[in-house]
Enzyme design. Structure first.
Site, PDB file in Angstrom:
ATOM      1  N   TRP A   1     -14.460   0.917  -6.573  1.00 34.78           N
ATOM      2  CA  TRP A   1     -13.239   0.123  -6.656  1.00 34.78           C
ATOM      3  C   TRP A   1     -12.811  -0.410  -5.297  1.00 34.78           C
ATOM      4  CZ3 TRP A   1     -12.609  -2.037 -10.932  1.00 34.78           C
ATOM      5  CH2 TRP A   1     -12.977  -1.402 -12.121  1.00 34.78           C
TER       6      TRP A   1
ATOM      7  N   ASP B   1      -4.286   1.640  -3.478  1.00 32.64           N
ATOM      8  CA  ASP B   1      -4.623   1.624  -4.900  1.00 32.64           C
ATOM      9  C   ASP B   1      -4.499   3.054  -5.404  1.00 32.64           C
ATOM     10  OD1 ASP B   1      -5.731   1.554  -7.414  1.00 32.64           O
ATOM     11  OD2 ASP B   1      -7.548   0.488  -6.836  1.00 32.64           O
TER      12      ASP B   1
ATOM     13  N   LYS C   1      -3.959   5.123 -17.151  1.00 33.99           N
ATOM     14  CA  LYS C   1      -4.501   6.447 -16.864  1.00 33.99           C
ATOM     15  C   LYS C   1      -3.401   7.507 -16.890  1.00 33.99           C
ATOM     16  CE  LYS C   1      -8.072   4.203 -14.072  1.00 33.99           C
ATOM     17  NZ  LYS C   1      -9.258   4.486 -14.885  1.00 33.99           N
TER      18      LYS C   1
END
Length: 362
Positions: free
Chosen positions: A102, A172, A196
């Site tokens: 990511w 992030d 999530k």
């Protein structure tokens, strides 16, 4: 209905109490005769939902008043583009700590912006991303530094935020927001996809320091933090249902005792699995002990055929979402806030059974 334990990395397990609340209110929210999916985003009903969600998120994360909270769409992936557009306007250079997939995706997207350069100031590549980089080569000519706090695929996570001198951090936090405590003031901006630890897919939370918003350039409306802040996240129709669900999750977290209590429970869940892995003669964790995530835990047998057999056996017994990401293979247990410790204990039973049956066979 058979008992299911959902280890998926996202969309992920949600608190049962929240789902039950959604169920009871789904057809008529607050006796309005309308579903929450039908009410206007300009109505007082939705304004109350959004205001309470922000208030409770601020309480949970201890968000200072000088930070704005946005409820956006486009996933964390859109933030790979929005952050550079809004903040990379002085040196046109962004420092990235590359800790895996990511981080790499964020680098790729930043490099697509005309005139912006993404610079790796640290990388975990040499360890196959099983370790976090220990040294960060920051420099004066960076607009900011980007960091991925928890690496969903590789299974590493930062317990403490690296110090970046006078460069602000964009973090992030998609996979461990609200699951462990960080100091919001250590960041210029935090962003997180909801699917999530917050709620259903379709919502992205952005927490951004107001002075940075004020310095951002004139951009198209849906890419401008300044314009979104000025319109309280409602430049267009926001993800009403996802914000409603997120608000219920925030209420649930407060009732559970807040982030510090949840983090303690998350560490207990993770430690059960890590202890088993560290003492197993078949399963193992590929991640450096000091960098292990308490949220996403990859593990392997060392044999891809055996991994596939275990995943099939687990799935047949109601343990779903254990297949590892295609980039790394093996298995992965995602232990988000709503995942019960009983599910970890039951997983260990089936792992032990599988180990007794297959160790020494391959």
């Amino acid at each position: 209905m058979a008992k299911i334990y959902n280890f998926s990395a996202g969309p992920a397990v949600m608190p049962k109490k929240v789902l039950e609340k959604v169920q009871t209110e789904l057809l008529s929210y607050k006796n309005s005769g309308m579903s929450v999916m039908e009410i206007s985003h300009r109505s007082s009903l939705f304004s109350e939902i959004q205001e309470n969600a922000e208030k409770n998120l601020r309480r949970l994360m201890d968000i200072p008043s000088e930070y704005d909270v946005l409820f956006l769409q486009g996933g964390a992936t859109l933030q790979f583009t929005m952050a550079p557009l809004n903040f990379a306007n002085n040196f046109k250079r962004i420092g990235f700590i590359n800790t895996g997939h990511w981080s790499q995706r964020a680098i790729e997207e930043a490099n697509l912006i005309n005139g912006v350069e993404a610079i790796e100031i640290a990388s975990g590549f040499s360890s196959g991303y099983t370790k976090l980089p220990e040294e960060n080569r920051t420099s004066e000519d960076l607009d900011y530094v980007h960091i991925t706090l928890n690496n969903t695929i590789e299974g590493t996570a930062y317990k403490e935020v690296p110090y970046m001198k006078d460069k602000f951090l964009v973090g992030d936090m998609s996979s461990n927001i609200l699951g462990q405590r960080y100091n919001v003031s250590d960041f210029g901006m935090i962003y997180a996809g909801a699917q999530k630890n917050i709620g259903p897919a379709g919502l992205t939370v952005v927490i951004v320091r107001h002075d940075l918003v004020e310095k951002s350039p004139n951009l198209p409306a849906m890419l401008s933090y300044k314009k979104l802040v000025n319109k309280n996240s409602t430049l267009n129709t926001p993800p009403v249902f996802a914000i409603y669900c997120a608000g219920l999750v925030f209420e649930w977290l407060i009732a559970e005792g807040g982030i510090d209590v949840i983090e303690k429970k998350n560490r207990e869940k993770a430690q059960l699995l890590y202890d088993f892995l560290d003492n197993s003669s078949l399963f193992s964790s590929p991640v450096s002990v000091k960098n292990r995530s308490i949220t996403n835990i990859p593990f392997v047998t060392g044999n891809s055929s055996l991994d596939a057999k275990f995943i099939a056996m687990a799935t047949e017994n109601g343990f779903v979402g254990l297949k590892g990401h295609r980039l790394v293979g093996g298995m992965r247990a995602s232990l988000y806030n709503a995942f019960p410790i009983e599910g970890v204990k039951e997983l260990l039973k089936i792992m032990q059974k599988f180990e007794l049956e297959y160790k020494g066979v391959y």
